[in-house]
Design a protein around this motif. Structure first.
Motif, PDB file in Angstrom:
ATOM      1  N   HIS A  99     -12.528 -75.646 -68.273  1.00  0.00           N
ATOM      2  CA  HIS A  99     -13.815 -76.326 -68.193  1.00  0.00           C
ATOM      3  C   HIS A  99     -14.941 -75.382 -68.620  1.00  0.00           C
ATOM      4  CE1 HIS A  99     -16.763 -79.165 -66.478  1.00  0.00           C
ATOM      5  NE2 HIS A  99     -17.411 -78.081 -66.095  1.00  0.00           N
ATOM      6  N   HIS A 100     -14.842 -74.155 -68.119  1.00  0.00           N
ATOM      7  CA  HIS A 100     -15.850 -73.143 -68.406  1.00  0.00           C
ATOM      8  C   HIS A 100     -15.927 -72.868 -69.906  1.00  0.00           C
ATOM      9  CE1 HIS A 100     -18.548 -69.933 -67.247  1.00  0.00           C
ATOM     10  NE2 HIS A 100     -17.886 -69.100 -68.048  1.00  0.00           N
ATOM     11  N   ALA A 101     -14.748 -72.880 -70.550  1.00  0.00           N
ATOM     12  CA  ALA A 101     -14.699 -72.589 -71.988  1.00  0.00           C
ATOM     13  C   ALA A 101     -15.005 -73.829 -72.825  1.00  0.00           C
ATOM     14  CB  ALA A 101     -13.307 -72.042 -72.343  1.00  0.00           C
ATOM     15  N   GLY A 102     -15.265 -74.941 -72.164  1.00  0.00           N
ATOM     16  CA  GLY A 102     -15.538 -76.183 -72.882  1.00  0.00           C
ATOM     17  C   GLY A 102     -14.313 -76.724 -73.576  1.00  0.00           C
ATOM     18  N   GLN A 103     -13.163 -76.380 -73.017  1.00  0.00           N
ATOM     19  CA  GLN A 103     -11.897 -76.743 -73.647  1.00  0.00           C
ATOM     20  C   GLN A 103     -11.235 -77.829 -72.809  1.00  0.00           C
ATOM     21  OE1 GLN A 103     -10.018 -73.012 -74.339  1.00  0.00           O
ATOM     22  NE2 GLN A 103      -8.083 -73.930 -74.937  1.00  0.00           N
ATOM     23  N   LYS A 104     -10.666 -78.801 -73.459  1.00  0.00           N
ATOM     24  CA  LYS A 104     -10.095 -79.922 -72.715  1.00  0.00           C
ATOM     25  C   LYS A 104      -8.742 -79.577 -72.110  1.00  0.00           C
ATOM     26  CE  LYS A 104     -11.853 -84.331 -73.192  1.00  0.00           C
ATOM     27  NZ  LYS A 104     -11.660 -85.722 -73.298  1.00  0.00           N
ATOM     28  N   MET A 105      -8.545 -80.008 -70.848  1.00  0.00           N
ATOM     29  CA  MET A 105      -7.235 -79.873 -70.222  1.00  0.00           C
ATOM     30  C   MET A 105      -6.958 -81.218 -69.577  1.00  0.00           C
ATOM     31  SD  MET A 105      -6.093 -77.093 -67.364  1.00  0.00           S
ATOM     32  CE  MET A 105      -4.857 -77.454 -66.152  1.00  0.00           C
ATOM     33  N   THR A 106      -5.984 -81.919 -70.132  1.00  0.00           N
ATOM     34  CA  THR A 106      -5.744 -83.277 -69.642  1.00  0.00           C
ATOM     35  C   THR A 106      -4.313 -83.443 -69.162  1.00  0.00           C
ATOM     36  OG1 THR A 106      -5.259 -83.929 -71.893  1.00  0.00           O
ATOM     37  CG2 THR A 106      -7.485 -84.382 -71.098  1.00  0.00           C
ATOM     38  N   LEU A 107      -4.109 -84.509 -68.416  1.00  0.00           N
ATOM     39  CA  LEU A 107      -2.779 -84.802 -67.902  1.00  0.00           C
ATOM     40  C   LEU A 107      -2.210 -86.018 -68.607  1.00  0.00           C
ATOM     41  CD1 LEU A 107      -2.863 -84.474 -64.011  1.00  0.00           C
ATOM     42  CD2 LEU A 107      -2.043 -82.851 -65.707  1.00  0.00           C
ATOM     43  N   ALA A 108      -0.965 -85.859 -69.054  1.00  0.00           N
ATOM     44  CA  ALA A 108      -0.248 -87.031 -69.560  1.00  0.00           C
ATOM     45  C   ALA A 108       0.705 -87.436 -68.451  1.00  0.00           C
ATOM     46  CB  ALA A 108       0.532 -86.666 -70.811  1.00  0.00           C
ATOM     47  N   GLY A 109       0.773 -88.705 -68.153  1.00  0.00           N
ATOM     48  CA  GLY A 109       1.630 -89.131 -67.040  1.00  0.00           C
ATOM     49  C   GLY A 109       0.915 -88.888 -65.733  1.00  0.00           C
ATOM     50  N   GLY A 110       1.388 -89.492 -64.715  1.00  0.00           N
ATOM     51  CA  GLY A 110       0.698 -89.443 -63.422  1.00  0.00           C
ATOM     52  C   GLY A 110       1.024 -88.201 -62.635  1.00  0.00           C
ATOM     53  N   ILE A 111       0.432 -88.153 -61.457  1.00  0.00           N
ATOM     54  CA  ILE A 111       0.730 -87.062 -60.536  1.00  0.00           C
ATOM     55  C   ILE A 111       1.790 -87.549 -59.562  1.00  0.00           C
ATOM     56  CG2 ILE A 111      -0.216 -85.618 -58.710  1.00  0.00           C
ATOM     57  CD1 ILE A 111      -2.825 -85.583 -60.148  1.00  0.00           C
ATOM     58  N   PRO A 112       2.933 -86.892 -59.509  1.00  0.00           N
ATOM     59  CA  PRO A 112       4.015 -87.392 -58.657  1.00  0.00           C
ATOM     60  C   PRO A 112       3.719 -87.167 -57.172  1.00  0.00           C
ATOM     61  CG  PRO A 112       4.638 -85.331 -59.681  1.00  0.00           C
ATOM     62  CD  PRO A 112       3.308 -85.702 -60.248  1.00  0.00           C
ATOM     63  N   ALA A 113       4.485 -87.880 -56.349  1.00  0.00           N
ATOM     64  CA  ALA A 113       4.291 -87.844 -54.901  1.00  0.00           C
ATOM     65  C   ALA A 113       4.412 -86.435 -54.336  1.00  0.00           C
ATOM     66  CB  ALA A 113       5.304 -88.764 -54.224  1.00  0.00           C
ATOM     67  N   GLY A 114       5.320 -85.634 -54.927  1.00  0.00           N
ATOM     68  CA  GLY A 114       5.530 -84.277 -54.416  1.00  0.00           C
ATOM     69  C   GLY A 114       4.258 -83.439 -54.490  1.00  0.00           C
ATOM     70  N   ILE A 115       3.485 -83.636 -55.555  1.00  0.00           N
ATOM     71  CA  ILE A 115       2.235 -82.880 -55.696  1.00  0.00           C
ATOM     72  C   ILE A 115       1.199 -83.418 -54.733  1.00  0.00           C
ATOM     73  CG2 ILE A 115       0.307 -82.341 -57.246  1.00  0.00           C
ATOM     74  CD1 ILE A 115       2.228 -82.092 -59.514  1.00  0.00           C
ATOM     75  N   ASP A 132     -16.175 -76.629 -54.627  1.00  0.00           N
ATOM     76  CA  ASP A 132     -17.454 -76.219 -55.188  1.00  0.00           C
ATOM     77  C   ASP A 132     -17.409 -76.023 -56.694  1.00  0.00           C
ATOM     78  OD1 ASP A 132     -18.396 -75.902 -52.544  1.00  0.00           O
ATOM     79  OD2 ASP A 132     -17.220 -74.063 -52.459  1.00  0.00           O
ATOM     80  N   SER A 133     -16.204 -76.043 -57.235  1.00  0.00           N
ATOM     81  CA  SER A 133     -16.073 -75.682 -58.631  1.00  0.00           C
ATOM     82  C   SER A 133     -16.862 -76.634 -59.538  1.00  0.00           C
ATOM     83  CB  SER A 133     -14.595 -75.716 -59.019  1.00  0.00           C
ATOM     84  OG  SER A 133     -14.480 -75.645 -60.407  1.00  0.00           O
ATOM     85  N   PRO A 134     -17.467 -76.104 -60.595  1.00  0.00           N
ATOM     86  CA  PRO A 134     -18.191 -76.966 -61.532  1.00  0.00           C
ATOM     87  C   PRO A 134     -17.270 -77.956 -62.226  1.00  0.00           C
ATOM     88  CG  PRO A 134     -18.221 -74.649 -62.250  1.00  0.00           C
ATOM     89  CD  PRO A 134     -17.594 -74.669 -60.916  1.00  0.00           C
ATOM     90  N   CYS A 135     -15.965 -77.719 -62.177  1.00  0.00           N
ATOM     91  CA  CYS A 135     -15.052 -78.626 -62.870  1.00  0.00           C
ATOM     92  C   CYS A 135     -14.665 -79.817 -61.997  1.00  0.00           C
ATOM     93  CB  CYS A 135     -13.786 -77.890 -63.320  1.00  0.00           C
ATOM     94  SG  CYS A 135     -12.772 -77.265 -61.979  1.00  0.00           S
ATOM     95  N   THR A 136     -15.226 -79.896 -60.773  1.00  0.00           N
ATOM     96  CA  THR A 136     -14.858 -80.971 -59.859  1.00  0.00           C
ATOM     97  C   THR A 136     -14.951 -82.374 -60.459  1.00  0.00           C
ATOM     98  OG1 THR A 136     -16.035 -79.579 -58.302  1.00  0.00           O
ATOM     99  CG2 THR A 136     -15.035 -81.558 -57.429  1.00  0.00           C
ATOM    100  N   PRO A 137     -16.010 -82.660 -61.253  1.00  0.00           N
ATOM    101  CA  PRO A 137     -16.106 -84.033 -61.761  1.00  0.00           C
ATOM    102  C   PRO A 137     -14.893 -84.466 -62.573  1.00  0.00           C
ATOM    103  CG  PRO A 137     -18.173 -82.869 -62.108  1.00  0.00           C
ATOM    104  CD  PRO A 137     -17.200 -81.853 -61.604  1.00  0.00           C
TER     105      PRO A 137
END
Lengths: 708, 121, 118
Positions: free
Chosen positions: C71-87, C102-107
């Motif tokens: 986020h800080h570097a203005g670089q995209k980090m995205t998720l493909a597929g959902g978040i499983p129950a274990g996580i 508090d992180s600025p990347c919270t949104p």
């Protein structure tokens, strides 16, 4: 038996009723620890007080049961059907012990032995099994909590591990879960020390937590959870609330909480407080505090406030303080009030004769106070009917199990209040009705399935107010009444003649006829061998009525209409040929005049026009065959019975009268249309009219006119 | 898949008690009689927790803990040592070697289960 | 054990970082190294965690830190597929949630519940 013992018995019976109710609930929700706690507490009280009041047999018997429920509380034992049934059987034994005359056993020692042995077996199976997470930690062996009612304390825990937390194989997840298992916990996580990816040591711990925990365990038990990590983390346990704080639900301000925790300094706080905004927002905006820190403080604030609110509710709201009074004391109070009412009536009459202004003032004052006193005294005897309902749950459960039927039993209107004397006499009739619904109403699951109904039948017990009456209905969704079968049976028993023509309703009512019992076999639970006629006779004995509705294949509803009270009513005093009569005031709508001219206009048909409505009236002089001529202008007292209005023609309306109801003697009991008598101020007797009966009487006379 | 726990003790009765208690809780348990035996039986990976006595012939508990911590597969594995109340120094050296927790002997089965749950979840 | 692999996307249009199995501290270093490399390429990163069985705090920290740095570097980090129950279970136990972060990347926090991820 001395008074204290008597008190214990009463309390124990009440607790047993609650216990049975809770047990049935538990059967439906075996995982609900709240219910288990209720059961445990009730058992505990029965046991503890039992020993104090010399019921040693009860104390020792319930001890084992209590132990079992303690294990269930700790989730070492599961409350299965066997255990619940066993407990219900135990309740019966405790009742027998309570009922036993002093110095006698009253119970079957073998049975007690057997039940106790079963419990012990279950207990030993539970003790061998897994303990709950929170219990029996290695260092925490401090004292068995005998009473199990330790007050809850709220702690703030800050768990801040050092970076090397993971190095010895520690995983914080089970630790946090173990803390949660100690009570009611809110956990907030702080990630503010987490560095960017480049600087991150992937094997170091940067995370820390604030936990607000409400628990009945002590601080040592909390510290014990962290015992393996105390050298590699900061663990702060601070008590922030205990049960002594019940006077105020307010809790610390956010700023104070943050300062307490060391998240902000005092100067930070002071400099911010000067401004008018929400402190939390301001602290975040000014960069003095992190959002997560404020969030965590807010959570603490909310947690404690909720807790205190609940506690205040428990102290002031839910548990209205009450005293226990023997019911005969209440009865004599009501009797005294009744006599006072009579004397007051005499005073009023006297003052009217004397024409003395001062006396009249005093008399009016006494009248007002007497009325208030009467209402209060009657009010004390009013009880919610719910206490009676509770015991039926047990009945339904036992009976449906025995008869192999599936029954869902629901109740509503538990809060409906009725005079205690009515409630006391209501138990047996209701037992009969419910028993009958299960026995004859609800079909077997197979039959129901075949009829396209859900296998589980439903029985509803509903209480509701209806004017001066309370309606209590028992309805089932069973097979309904079979008019043909009832008719045939009634003929066979000689209750009706073979050629009688009866309406459906009249046929239904046959099941209440004496000697008509449809019970095919006497079952273990319902085996009293009495028919439904007991229901009508006992309900009618205190001025109630029974109605029945049924649809074949759909179900049956039996409704009991009961008077609110049996002792004193507000009445309207009227005269006919110098005889006094009282009509229940709550049924009276209005009074209108009836002249000879009016009578002529209707051509001898007993109809009066009241505000454009035609109201049929009953000439009471004729009904009671009283002598004397009609006055030129008579009075029609218009009453409302159910949906319809009926007028009663009297000579004169005297006025309102507080009526102490006296039963009629043996010889007059069967006089139709009169429900009782009352004594007037001057000692004369006035009859109380049963306007319901009078109306029916006249109606049927119209329907089947006699041939002269 | 049930988690595998290795119990190391020169006393067969203790091993048996640990093994019996944990198997009843649904864990898979393998037994070793000392540190050497343990290292030979533990395999390259797959053991979720080690419960070890400290005083043992051939290779004692402290040495076993150190050895395990140098193995990348077991660097972060929870290790519980069985100690006696009187040996605070032993407990400290075990902790320094990398033990995660301890149980003081004699202990009851439920204490053992509580500790296992605390560390393993 | 945890598995970290690059998988080519269908049609050869870029690749996805696939995480699988139990992500524990033993794989935390590897995870960090892979993510750091991805950060240094200045390319958007797509991850797939749908096959993760469970995760511990060490790996959650790496993922959070990485998300923040991207986020800080203005670089995209995205998720493909959902978040499983274990996580989800681990996040819940650890009380990690964007609500108190508090992180600025919270949104753009990937741990936001009940949202579909790109």
């Amino acid at each position: 038996m001395d008074a204290q013992k008597q008190l214990y018995r009463e309390e124990a019976f009440e607790l047993l009723a609650k216990l049975e109710e809770a047990l049935i609930e538990l059967e439906q929700q075996p995982d609900d620890l709240d219910i288990v706690n209720r059961i445990f507490r009730a058992m505990h009280t029965i046991k503890g007080s039992g020993a104090m009041f010399g019921f040693d047999d009860i104390a020792s018997f319930t001890h084992t049961i209590e132990t079992a429920y303690d294990l269930i509380r700790e989730e070492k034992l599961f409350a299965d059907e066997e255990l619940i049934s066993l407990t219900l059987r135990s309740c019966d034994q405790v009742k027998a012990m309570l009922d036993a005359p002093e110095g006698e056993e009253g119970t079957d020692a073998n049975l007690i032995e057997e039940i106790t042995a079963s419990f012990k077996r279950l207990i030993s199976s539970g003790q061998g099994a897994a303990p709950g997470q929170a219990e029996s930690c290695p260092a925490y062996t401090g004292g068995d909590q005998e009473d199990g009612l330790k007050a809850e304390i709220t702690y703030r825990i800050r768990f801040k591990p050092h970076r090397e937390l993971f190095q010895n194989g520690t995983n914080p997840i089970p630790l946090l879960n173990e803390i949660r298992a100690l009570g009611h916990a809110h956990v907030i996580c702080h990630l503010k020390e987490l560095p960017g990816l480049k600087e991150l040591d992937p094997e170091a711990c940067y995370t820390y937590w604030d936990i607000i925990l409400t628990t009945d365990k002590d601080a040592d038990a909390i510290r014990d959870v962290f015992i393996f990590v105390e050298h590699i983390s900061e663990v702060e346990v601070t008590k922030i609330d205990d049960y002594s704080e019940i006077d105020h639900e307010e809790y610390k301000k956010i700023g104070e909480i943050l300062f307490d925790r060391g998240d902000i300094s005092l100067s930070d706080l002071e400099s911010i407080l000067g401004r008018q905004k929400r402190i939390g927002e301001m602290l975040v905006e000014s960069g003095k505090a992190r959002r997560s820190e404020v969030q965590s403080a807010l959570m603490e604030q909310e947690h404690v406030r909720n807790l205190r609110k609940k506690r205040m509710g428990a102290v002031s709201g839910d548990s209205v303080s009450s005293i226990r009074v023997a019911s005969h004391k209440l009865d004599s109070l009501v009797n005294l009030v009744g006599e006072l009412v009579t004397v007051q009536a005499r005073l009023a009459q006297l003052s009217a004769q004397r024409n003395d202004h001062d006396l009249a003032l005093v008399s009016e004052e006494v009248e007002r106070l007497t009325a208030e006193l009467r209402d209060n005294a009657m009010g004390i005897r009013m009880l919610p009917i719910g206490t009676t309902f509770a015991k039926f749950k047990r009945l339904v459960r036992d009976l449906s199990t025995e008869l192999g039927k599936e029954v869902n039993f629901t109740t509503s209107g538990e809060e409906t209040e009725l005079d205690k004397t009515v409630i006391d006499r209501l138990g047996d009739p209701l037992v009969h009705l419910i028993r009958n619904s299960i026995d004859h109403g609800i079909e077997s699951p197979e039959k129901r399935a075949a009829a396209g109904k859900p296998a589980e039948g439903t029985i509803r017990l509903i209480a509701e107010h209806s004017g001066a009456h309370v309606l209590i209905s028992v309805s089932d969704d069973g097979s309904g009444l079979d008019t043909e079968a009832i008719r045939a049976k009634a003929m066979e028993k000689g209750i009706i003649s073979p050629d009688a023509s009866l309406s459906e309703k009249e046929i239904f009512e046959l099941i209440f006829a004496p000697g008509f019992s449809t019970a095919q076999s006497v079952s273990k639970v319902s085996g009293r061998g009495v028919g439904m006629d007991v229901v009508t006779s006992s309900i009618e004995s205190f001025g109630g009525t029974v109605e029945i509705e049924s649809a074949k294949g759909k179900g049956t509803t039996i409704t009991l209409k009961l008077p609110l009270t049996l002792a004193i009513i507000d009445g309207l005093l009227v005269t006919i040929s110098d005889e006094y009569f009282v009509m229940p005031l709550n049924a009276v709508v209005e009074c209108v005049e009836l002249s000879a001219e009016d009578r002529r206009r209707t051509h001898g048909r007993n109809l009066a026009r009241v505000r454009d409505e035609i109201v049929p009236y009953i000439p009471l002089r004729e009904v009671f065959s009283l002598h004397g001529d009609n006055p030129a202008i008579e009075q029609v007292v218009v009453t409302e019975i159910g949906e319809r209005r009926v007028g009663f023609v009297v000579d004169k309306v005297v006025g309102q009268h507080q009526t102490v109801i006296k039963n009629l003697g043996k010889f007059l009991r069967h006089v139709e249309g009169v429900s009782g008598a009352t004594i007037m101020g001057d000692g004369t007797v006035a009859l109380i009219l049963d306007i319901n009966k009078l109306t029916q009487q006249v109606e049927s006379a119209e329907k089947y006119p006699e041939v002269h | 898949m049930s988690k595998k726990i290795l119990t190391v003790d020169d006393s067969a009765s203790i091993r048996q008690m640990v093994s019996f208690t944990l198997k009843k809780e649904g864990y898979e348990v393998i037994e070793a009689s000392d540190g050497k035996d343990a290292l030979s039986k533990i395999g390259p990976s797959g053991v979720s927790m080690v419960i070890t006595d400290l005083n043992m012939p051939n290779m004692n508990g402290i040495e076993l803990i150190r050895a395990l911590r140098t193995n990348p597969s077991y660097k972060f594995t929870p290790i519980v040592m069985l100690t006696t109340e009187s040996h605070q120094d032993k407990k400290d050296s075990g902790r320094q070697a990398g033990a995660t927790g301890w149980i003081v002997k004699p202990f009851k089965p439920e204490q053992l289960v509580a500790v296992v749950k605390r560390l393993l979840g | 054990m945890g598995n970290i692999t690059w998988q080519d996307k269908a049609g050869g249009r870029g690749r996805t970082l696939k995480l699988e199995g139990t992500l524990t501290i033993e794989t935390a270093s590897e995870l960090k190294d892979v993510l750091l490399q991805a950060l240094e390429t200045a390319e958007p990163l797509e991850m797939d965690m749908s096959a993760v069985e469970s995760v511990d705090l060490a790996c959650v920290q790496v993922l959070c830190s990485a998300h923040c740095s991207f986020h800080h570097a203005g670089q995209k980090m995205t998720l493909a597929g959902g978040i499983p129950a274990g996580i989800h279970a681990a996040l819940e136990a650890l009380a990690i949630s964007p609500d108190a972060c508090d992180s600025p990347c919270t949104p753009e926090c990937p741990w936001k519940k009940g949202e579909d991820h790109e």
